[in-house]
Design a protein around this motif. Structure first.
Motif, PDB file in Angstrom:
ATOM      1  N   PRO A 200       0.810  -1.228   0.000  1.00  0.00           N
ATOM      2  CA  PRO A 200       0.000   0.000   0.000  1.00  0.00           C
ATOM      3  C   PRO A 200       0.842   1.278   0.000  1.00  0.00           C
ATOM      4  O   PRO A 200       0.536   2.222  -0.737  1.00  0.00           O
ATOM      5  CB  PRO A 200      -0.819  -0.110   1.295  1.00  0.00           C
ATOM      6  N   ASP A 201       1.912   1.309   0.804  1.00  0.00           N
ATOM      7  CA  ASP A 201       2.752   2.517   0.828  1.00  0.00           C
ATOM      8  C   ASP A 201       3.462   2.718  -0.505  1.00  0.00           C
ATOM      9  O   ASP A 201       3.605   3.856  -0.978  1.00  0.00           O
ATOM     10  CB  ASP A 201       3.785   2.434   1.955  1.00  0.00           C
ATOM     11  N   SER A 202       3.912   1.619  -1.091  1.00  0.00           N
ATOM     12  CA  SER A 202       4.599   1.733  -2.391  1.00  0.00           C
ATOM     13  C   SER A 202       3.636   2.252  -3.454  1.00  0.00           C
ATOM     14  O   SER A 202       3.960   3.181  -4.205  1.00  0.00           O
ATOM     15  CB  SER A 202       5.171   0.377  -2.807  1.00  0.00           C
ATOM     16  N   LEU A 203       2.443   1.674  -3.494  1.00  0.00           N
ATOM     17  CA  LEU A 203       1.453   2.142  -4.470  1.00  0.00           C
ATOM     18  C   LEU A 203       1.077   3.596  -4.198  1.00  0.00           C
ATOM     19  O   LEU A 203       0.828   4.378  -5.128  1.00  0.00           O
ATOM     20  CB  LEU A 203       0.208   1.241  -4.430  1.00  0.00           C
ATOM     21  N   GLY A 204       1.063   3.961  -2.926  1.00  0.00           N
ATOM     22  CA  GLY A 204       0.758   5.342  -2.553  1.00  0.00           C
ATOM     23  C   GLY A 204       1.712   6.359  -3.171  1.00  0.00           C
ATOM     24  O   GLY A 204       1.339   7.507  -3.420  1.00  0.00           O
ATOM     25  N   GLN A 205       2.966   5.917  -3.446  1.00  0.00           N
ATOM     26  CA  GLN A 205       3.948   6.805  -4.082  1.00  0.00           C
ATOM     27  C   GLN A 205       3.539   7.156  -5.515  1.00  0.00           C
ATOM     28  O   GLN A 205       4.014   8.133  -6.079  1.00  0.00           O
ATOM     29  CB  GLN A 205       5.317   6.116  -4.170  1.00  0.00           C
ATOM     30  N   GLN A 230      -8.546   0.322  -5.339  1.00  0.00           N
ATOM     31  CA  GLN A 230      -7.682  -0.852  -5.164  1.00  0.00           C
ATOM     32  C   GLN A 230      -6.648  -0.604  -4.065  1.00  0.00           C
ATOM     33  O   GLN A 230      -6.299  -1.508  -3.305  1.00  0.00           O
ATOM     34  CB  GLN A 230      -6.990  -1.206  -6.479  1.00  0.00           C
ATOM     35  N   HIS A 231      -6.191   0.639  -3.969  1.00  0.00           N
ATOM     36  CA  HIS A 231      -5.257   1.012  -2.895  1.00  0.00           C
ATOM     37  C   HIS A 231      -5.903   0.770  -1.527  1.00  0.00           C
ATOM     38  O   HIS A 231      -5.286   0.224  -0.613  1.00  0.00           O
ATOM     39  CB  HIS A 231      -4.876   2.489  -3.076  1.00  0.00           C
ATOM     40  N   THR A 232      -7.161   1.160  -1.405  1.00  0.00           N
ATOM     41  CA  THR A 232      -7.885   0.952  -0.139  1.00  0.00           C
ATOM     42  C   THR A 232      -8.013  -0.535   0.186  1.00  0.00           C
ATOM     43  O   THR A 232      -7.836  -0.962   1.330  1.00  0.00           O
ATOM     44  CB  THR A 232      -9.292   1.594  -0.229  1.00  0.00           C
TER      45      THR A 232
END
Ligand code: ZN
Length: 275
Positions: A200-205, A230-232
């Protein structure tokens, strides 16, 4: 930059934004990309075997005669076993790509050859069996900016997620991000080599641009809202995995509460020592 879009054949080109194209395949619902600058083209992922790679290379040549570079989002066979059709073009990947491919290439080949034989796709099985595995010759550690002529493309690793070496390709002027299997549209995320707690943190970038289009490794391009959804889901699954690994909830409870089917939740749990 006018582009004739060919909708015939096994794949289908679609121009998302000027000079930024995706090509979709029925096989594994794979999506690959093509970015056109004034002087160079960039091919994003090469499909899953020698024959599929040759088809894609031909389709690229049907659109442009520009010299091409290749970038591989990650070392799963369906994204990179077709690379041999493009060399000696420069081939970019994350610095940890080669270690993963070295360790898993023959295992991936065996498992998927068996699969294709089992489902009666003997030609695909044969093509995979005889594919020469090509390794990238350009590696990305810190972000790299490629100048394609009149447009730049940024290659960067947002952190561990779908694998430990996912590479994101952002076409800066077009606000299109090719994210490999960090996002999937129409199927569940795949956790076989994943880092569920960090995904999740990586995708958040990668998220956060409101007009961005996200091209997943499988399925249709996604809006910021679809990507955020999808992030959620990935975040809620990460929380469940963390809860299990801390002994706060049981696996069965995690499966019941998970945002994905049991098989996917269990695959994620197994990657954090919980399944
Ligand atoms: Zn993958």
């Amino acid at each position: 930059m006018a582009v004739t879009v060919d909708s015939e054949g096994t794949g289908h080109w679609r121009e998302l934004r000027p000079g930024v194209l995706v090509r979709r395949y029925a096989e594994l619902d794979l999506t690959v990309g093509l970015v056109l600058g004034d002087e160079q083209a960039l091919v994003i992922d090469t499909r899953g075997d020698r024959r599929q790679g040759a088809e894609l290379a031909e389709a690229v040549r049907g659109l442009t005669r520009l010299p091409a570079q290749v970038v591989l989002t990650h070392a799963h066979f369906d994204h990179c076993f077709g690379t041999t059709a493009f060399t000696p073009a420069p081939v970019w990947s994350h610095v940890d790509f080669t270690a993963h491919l070295t360790a898993t290439a023959e295992l991936q080949r065996e498992a998927w050859t068996r699969h294709y034989r089992a489902v009666g796709e003997t030609e695909t099985a044969a093509a995979l069996a005889e594919t020469v595995i090509e390794f990238p010759d350009r590696s990305v550690d810190e972000p790299v900016v490629l100048d394609l002529g009149g447009r730049t493309v940024r290659l960067f690793h947002p952190g561990p997620g779908h694998t430990d070496h996912d590479l994101v390709i952002r076409v800066e002027d077009a606000a299109v991000s090719f994210v490999g299997d960090l996002l999937e549209n129409g199927a569940c995320p795949d956790f076989e080599d994943a880092h569920p707690l960090r995904w999740p943190d990586s995708l958040g970038q990668v998220l956060g641009h409101s007009d961005e289009l996200f091209v997943p490794g499988h399925g249709d391009p996604m809006s910021p809202e679809q990507a955020a959804r999808q992030h959620t889901e990935l975040r809620s699954l990460a929380e469940l995995c963390a809860g299990v690994s801390r002994g706060e909830i049981g696996e069965r409870e995690a499966v019941a509460q998970g945002p994905y089917p049991e098989e996917t939740v269990r695959a994620a749990l197994s990657r954090v020592g919980g399944g």
